[in-house]
Design a protein around this motif. Sequence first.
Motif, mmCIF file in Angstrom:
data_model
loop_
_atom_site.group_PDB
_atom_site.id
_atom_site.type_symbol
_atom_site.label_atom_id
_atom_site.label_comp_id
_atom_site.label_asym_id
_atom_site.label_seq_id
_atom_site.Cartn_x
_atom_site.Cartn_y
_atom_site.Cartn_z
ATOM 1 N N GLY A 42 0.834 -1.184 0.000
ATOM 2 C CA GLY A 42 0.000 0.000 0.000
ATOM 3 C C GLY A 42 0.876 1.243 0.000
ATOM 4 N N LEU A 43 0.268 2.397 -0.213
ATOM 5 C CA LEU A 43 1.038 3.628 -0.328
ATOM 6 C C LEU A 43 1.777 3.967 0.960
ATOM 7 N N ASP A 44 1.124 3.779 2.106
ATOM 8 C CA ASP A 44 1.744 4.140 3.377
ATOM 9 C C ASP A 44 2.991 3.299 3.661
ATOM 10 N N GLY A 45 2.990 2.061 3.194
ATOM 11 C CA GLY A 45 4.130 1.191 3.474
ATOM 12 C C GLY A 45 5.212 1.238 2.420
ATOM 13 N N LEU A 46 4.987 1.999 1.370
ATOM 14 C CA LEU A 46 5.959 2.071 0.287
ATOM 15 C C LEU A 46 7.006 3.134 0.618
ATOM 16 N N THR A 47 8.209 2.711 0.917
ATOM 17 C CA THR A 47 9.290 3.634 1.249
ATOM 18 C C THR A 47 10.469 3.405 0.302
ATOM 19 N N LEU A 48 11.312 4.413 0.184
ATOM 20 C CA LEU A 48 12.506 4.274 -0.641
ATOM 21 C C LEU A 48 13.423 3.187 -0.079
ATOM 22 N N ARG A 49 13.446 3.063 1.230
ATOM 23 C CA ARG A 49 14.257 2.020 1.851
ATOM 24 C C ARG A 49 13.739 0.633 1.470
ATOM 25 N N ARG A 50 12.423 0.480 1.472
ATOM 26 C CA ARG A 50 11.840 -0.824 1.113
ATOM 27 C C ARG A 50 12.131 -1.152 -0.345
ATOM 28 N N ILE A 51 12.043 -0.174 -1.205
ATOM 29 C CA ILE A 51 12.340 -0.382 -2.631
ATOM 30 C C ILE A 51 13.804 -0.736 -2.819
ATOM 31 N N ALA A 52 14.671 -0.034 -2.101
ATOM 32 C CA ALA A 52 16.109 -0.306 -2.208
ATOM 33 C C ALA A 52 16.425 -1.732 -1.765
ATOM 34 N N THR A 53 15.796 -2.169 -0.687
ATOM 35 C CA THR A 53 16.010 -3.537 -0.213
ATOM 36 C C THR A 53 15.598 -4.547 -1.263
ATOM 37 N N GLU A 54 14.462 -4.293 -1.895
ATOM 38 C CA GLU A 54 13.975 -5.196 -2.934
ATOM 39 C C GLU A 54 14.945 -5.249 -4.118
ATOM 40 N N LEU A 55 15.569 -4.128 -4.427
ATOM 41 C CA LEU A 55 16.510 -4.056 -5.548
ATOM 42 C C LEU A 55 17.931 -4.460 -5.148
ATOM 43 N N ASP A 56 18.106 -4.754 -3.856
ATOM 44 C CA ASP A 56 19.407 -5.158 -3.325
ATOM 45 C C ASP A 56 20.457 -4.059 -3.532
ATOM 46 N N VAL A 57 20.052 -2.827 -3.223
ATOM 47 C CA VAL A 57 20.976 -1.695 -3.261
ATOM 48 C C VAL A 57 20.782 -0.886 -1.985
ATOM 49 N N LYS A 58 21.669 0.039 -1.743
ATOM 50 C CA LYS A 58 21.522 0.955 -0.619
ATOM 51 C C LYS A 58 20.568 2.079 -1.014
ATOM 52 N N ALA A 59 19.813 2.572 -0.046
ATOM 53 C CA ALA A 59 18.826 3.624 -0.321
ATOM 54 C C ALA A 59 19.409 4.827 -1.053
ATOM 55 N N PRO A 60 20.627 5.290 -0.708
ATOM 56 C CA PRO A 60 21.176 6.455 -1.437
ATOM 57 C C PRO A 60 21.287 6.248 -2.940
ATOM 58 N N ALA A 61 21.351 4.985 -3.392
ATOM 59 C CA ALA A 61 21.454 4.731 -4.836
ATOM 60 C C ALA A 61 20.206 5.217 -5.573
ATOM 61 N N LEU A 62 19.085 5.226 -4.869
ATOM 62 C CA LEU A 62 17.839 5.666 -5.506
ATOM 63 C C LEU A 62 17.822 7.176 -5.711
ATOM 64 N N TYR A 63 18.574 7.901 -4.888
ATOM 65 C CA TYR A 63 18.546 9.358 -4.976
ATOM 66 C C TYR A 63 19.268 9.882 -6.219
ATOM 67 N N TRP A 64 19.989 9.018 -6.910
ATOM 68 C CA TRP A 64 20.546 9.412 -8.201
ATOM 69 C C TRP A 64 19.435 9.635 -9.217
ATOM 70 N N HIS A 65 18.322 8.956 -8.992
ATOM 71 C CA HIS A 65 17.209 9.001 -9.943
ATOM 72 C C HIS A 65 16.018 9.813 -9.429
ATOM 73 N N PHE A 66 15.789 9.800 -8.113
ATOM 74 C CA PHE A 66 14.626 10.486 -7.540
ATOM 75 C C PHE A 66 15.056 11.223 -6.278
ATOM 76 N N ALA A 67 14.798 12.515 -6.254
ATOM 77 C CA ALA A 67 15.245 13.338 -5.129
ATOM 78 C C ALA A 67 14.520 12.987 -3.837
ATOM 79 N N ASN A 68 13.275 12.525 -3.956
ATOM 80 C CA ASN A 68 12.476 12.199 -2.785
ATOM 81 C C ASN A 68 11.317 11.297 -3.205
ATOM 82 N N LYS A 69 10.490 10.928 -2.247
ATOM 83 C CA LYS A 69 9.391 10.010 -2.536
ATOM 84 C C LYS A 69 8.384 10.644 -3.494
ATOM 85 N N GLN A 70 8.150 11.948 -3.356
ATOM 86 C CA GLN A 70 7.181 12.588 -4.249
ATOM 87 C C GLN A 70 7.635 12.516 -5.698
ATOM 88 N N ALA A 71 8.920 12.695 -5.938
ATOM 89 C CA ALA A 71 9.440 12.583 -7.306
ATOM 90 C C ALA A 71 9.216 11.182 -7.847
#
Length: 218
Positions: free
Chosen positions: A22-51
């Motif tokens: 669900g939307l409330d449980g969707l976090t950048l950390r959770r996505i990073a874990t699923e992709l087997d990367v560190k959360a900061p790796a996502l910030y190369w592509h998206f500045a924040n959750k709204q982006a």
Amino acid sequence: MPPKLDRAQVVDTALRLLDETGLDGLTLRRIATELDVKAPALYWHFANKQALLDEMATEMLRRMSAGSPELPDDWREALAGTCRTLRDGLLGYRDGAKVFSGTRLTDSGHTGGQHALLAVFDRAGFALADAVLALTTAYAFTIGFVIEEQAVHPVPGERAPGYDPDRRAAGIDPEYALAAAAGREIFGDFEQRFERGLAIVVAGVGASLKPLSTPSAP
């Protein structure tokens, strides 16, 4: 060495996880874990959750548009069909309407479909301002309806706690019998209510935003 992470991969993973969390449980950390990367790796592509939500909504619209049929010539059918396609697309994702609502589309890929729908109204003789008002009113009805629908049924076939009409009615003072009885209508057949509500919106457009006397030439 794992393949290089790209925006499309992040968005696809986020949409897949949305159905689980669900939307409330969707976090950048959770996505990073699923992709087997560190959360900061996502910030190369998206500045924040709204982006990320903006890009998710854009991808949702791309997928809806890819499967949408050709618009009919009648503006009533075109408007109603567009709203049905939007609703069906949003219902394909848990909290899909919440994700879509209030986001900013990240590219102009939607403008072709928007132009085609406005052109149907233009050929019917509507002023552009009235055509836009018709579209945005129908859009707001559809988004709001699906937000409420998904609150009651966050997962297809399952009713969320607190939305049982009988329990709701039992907790209302007998003096307010109409409010108690209304629960079956409010939380009942969403398909039927959507179609009836959509018919009201379309009829209201026809009654309130009358086409100009001379339609545009095809």
